[in-house]
Design a protein around this motif. Structure first.
Motif, PDB file in Angstrom:
ATOM      1  N   LEU A 118       0.836  -1.205   0.000  1.00 51.70           N
ATOM      2  CA  LEU A 118       0.000   0.000   0.000  1.00 51.70           C
ATOM      3  C   LEU A 118       0.865   1.246   0.000  1.00 51.70           C
ATOM      4  O   LEU A 118       0.491   2.269  -0.588  1.00 51.70           O
ATOM      5  CB  LEU A 118      -0.948  -0.026   1.208  1.00 51.70           C
ATOM      6  CG  LEU A 118      -1.951  -1.205   1.228  1.00 51.70           C
ATOM      7  CD1 LEU A 118      -2.868  -1.098   2.433  1.00 51.70           C
ATOM      8  CD2 LEU A 118      -2.760  -1.258  -0.067  1.00 51.70           C
ATOM      9  N   ALA A 166      -6.898  -0.220   0.826  1.00 54.69           N
ATOM     10  CA  ALA A 166      -7.011  -1.504   1.525  1.00 54.69           C
ATOM     11  C   ALA A 166      -6.482  -2.575   0.588  1.00 54.69           C
ATOM     12  O   ALA A 166      -6.259  -2.318  -0.610  1.00 54.69           O
ATOM     13  CB  ALA A 166      -8.451  -1.785   1.917  1.00 54.69           C
ATOM     14  N   MET A 167      -6.272  -3.751   1.110  1.00 60.06           N
ATOM     15  CA  MET A 167      -5.715  -4.831   0.309  1.00 60.06           C
ATOM     16  C   MET A 167      -6.387  -6.136   0.689  1.00 60.06           C
ATOM     17  O   MET A 167      -6.719  -6.353   1.859  1.00 60.06           O
ATOM     18  CB  MET A 167      -4.215  -4.933   0.559  1.00 60.06           C
ATOM     19  CG  MET A 167      -3.450  -5.720  -0.492  1.00 60.06           C
ATOM     20  SD  MET A 167      -1.749  -6.015   0.051  1.00 60.06           S
ATOM     21  CE  MET A 167      -1.962  -7.615   0.819  1.00 60.06           C
ATOM     22  N   THR A 168      -6.612  -7.006  -0.287  1.00 62.65           N
ATOM     23  CA  THR A 168      -7.161  -8.323   0.008  1.00 62.65           C
ATOM     24  C   THR A 168      -6.128  -9.382  -0.344  1.00 62.65           C
ATOM     25  O   THR A 168      -5.276  -9.184  -1.227  1.00 62.65           O
ATOM     26  CB  THR A 168      -8.461  -8.590  -0.774  1.00 62.65           C
ATOM     27  OG1 THR A 168      -8.169  -8.617  -2.181  1.00 62.65           O
ATOM     28  CG2 THR A 168      -9.495  -7.511  -0.491  1.00 62.65           C
ATOM     29  N   CYS A 199     -11.373   4.998   3.877  1.00 65.27           N
ATOM     30  CA  CYS A 199     -12.170   3.773   3.854  1.00 65.27           C
ATOM     31  C   CYS A 199     -12.849   3.586   5.202  1.00 65.27           C
ATOM     32  O   CYS A 199     -12.301   3.926   6.245  1.00 65.27           O
ATOM     33  CB  CYS A 199     -11.273   2.572   3.573  1.00 65.27           C
ATOM     34  SG  CYS A 199     -10.489   2.580   1.941  1.00 65.27           S
ATOM     35  N   SER A 224      -8.749  -4.928   5.747  1.00 67.74           N
ATOM     36  CA  SER A 224      -7.602  -5.118   4.876  1.00 67.74           C
ATOM     37  C   SER A 224      -6.869  -6.400   5.267  1.00 67.74           C
ATOM     38  O   SER A 224      -7.054  -6.930   6.377  1.00 67.74           O
ATOM     39  CB  SER A 224      -6.660  -3.923   4.987  1.00 67.74           C
ATOM     40  OG  SER A 224      -5.746  -3.883   3.895  1.00 67.74           O
ATOM     41  N   CYS A 225      -6.055  -6.908   4.366  1.00 67.70           N
ATOM     42  CA  CYS A 225      -5.300  -8.138   4.589  1.00 67.70           C
ATOM     43  C   CYS A 225      -4.448  -8.020   5.851  1.00 67.70           C
ATOM     44  O   CYS A 225      -3.758  -7.019   6.060  1.00 67.70           O
ATOM     45  CB  CYS A 225      -4.414  -8.405   3.374  1.00 67.70           C
ATOM     46  SG  CYS A 225      -3.294  -9.789   3.555  1.00 67.70           S
TER      47      CYS A 225
END
Length: 228
Positions: A171, A187-189, A211, A216-217
Motif C-alpha cells: 500500500l 485496503a488490500m485483500t 475507507c 484489509s489483509c
C-alpha cells in the motif's frame, strides 16, 4: 288584523321553503381530507448515488487470478492490476446489491478495454451498477475513469519473478505512485498469503476518501506472482 296574521304566516312559510331548497356549499377537492388508502401509500424509494456512502474500486492482481483461471480472456494480456469492479459501499460495512433488473449497456464491446470478459461486465452491472443510480453507460464510463485515475507502481508493472512483501509496503508503494491517495483510502485483500487485490475508496466524484467498514489483509507478508 286577520289579514296581517295571514300575511305573516305566508311570509314564514316562504322562508322555510326556500331555506330547505337552498344549494349547500361544495367542498373543493383540494380541501378534502385524504382517504386512509391514500395516506398509507408509501412514497417511492429514492434512487441514485445518495443510497450509498462511497465507491470501492477493486483492482484485482491478474496473475493470481490467472493461476486458477488460465483460460480466462484477460490472462492472454499478461496484465498486472485489472478492474474487478467499482462497488457502492456504506460506511457501516454494508453494501447494496442487485438493485434492479435494468438491462446493461447496449454495446458492451465499447468497454472491452476495462472488461475484456463481457460476462464479467454483465455481472458487475447486475450486482453493483444497478445500485449506482447511473445509466449503464454512465456507470462504466465512471469505472473507466476510476481505473485510469490510479497509477500502478513500477514495482508491479515490471515484475518478472515472484516476490514477497508486507501489506503495508504494498500500500505504501501505491501512495508513493499516487500522491493524491492517502494510506487511509487504501485496503488490500489476500488469500492463502497471496496478493489478490488492492482497493481504493473514492467518493462519488472519484476523489479519495477514508475507507470505512472494510477490512484489509492481515497477513505478515504476501506472495506476488509475476504476470504469466
Amino acid at each position: 288584523m286577520q289579514k296581517q296574521i295571514i300575511s305573516l304566516a305566508c311570509t314564514l312559510v316562504f322562508v322555510l321553503l326556500t331555506g330547505c331548497n337552498a344549494q349547500q356549499p361544495i367542498e373543493h377537492p383540494a380541501q378534502a381530507p385524504r382517504s386512509t388508502a391514500d395516506s398509507s401509500v408509501a412514497a417511492p424509494a429514492p434512487t441514485g448515488p445518495q443510497n450509498f456512502d462511497y465507491y470501492l474500486l477493486n483492482l484485482s492482481w491478474s496473475p493470481e487470478f490467472c493461476h486458477s483461471h488460465p483460460s480466462d480472456i484477460q490472462c492472454s494480456q499478461h496484465s498486472t492490476f485489472v478492474l474487478h469492479g467499482l462497488w457502492p459501499e456504506n460506511n457501516d460495512g454494508s453494501y447494496p446489491e442487485s438493485c434492479s433488473r435494468a438491462p446493461g449497456p447496449s454495446d458492451p464491446s465499447q468497454y472491452s478495454d476495462i472488461y475484456p470478459d463481457a460476462s464479467l461486465l454483465q455481472h458487475e452491472w447486475k450486482t453493483h451498477g444497478t445500485c449506482s443510480g447511473l445509466t449503464p453507460d454512465a456507470f462504466f464510463h465512471l469505472a473507466r475513469r476510476a481505473v485510469h485515475s490510479v497509477a500502478v507502481p513500477q514495482t508491479f508493472a515490471s515484475l518478472d519473478k515472484q516476490i514477497s512483501l508486507p501489506p503495508a509496503k504494498i500500500l505504501g508503494l501505491f501512495t508513493e505512485a499516487n500522491p493524491a491517495i492517502p494510506a487511509t483510502s487504501l485496503a488490500m485483500t489476500c488469500g492463502s498469503n497471496y496478493l489478490t487485490a488492492v482497493e481504493v475508496c473514492l467518493d462519488k466524484s472519484l476523489r479519495a476518501v477514508a475507507c470505512s467498514g472494510i477490512r484489509s489483509c492481515r497477513a505478515n507478508t504476501v506472495r506476488i506472482p509475476p504476470p504469466r
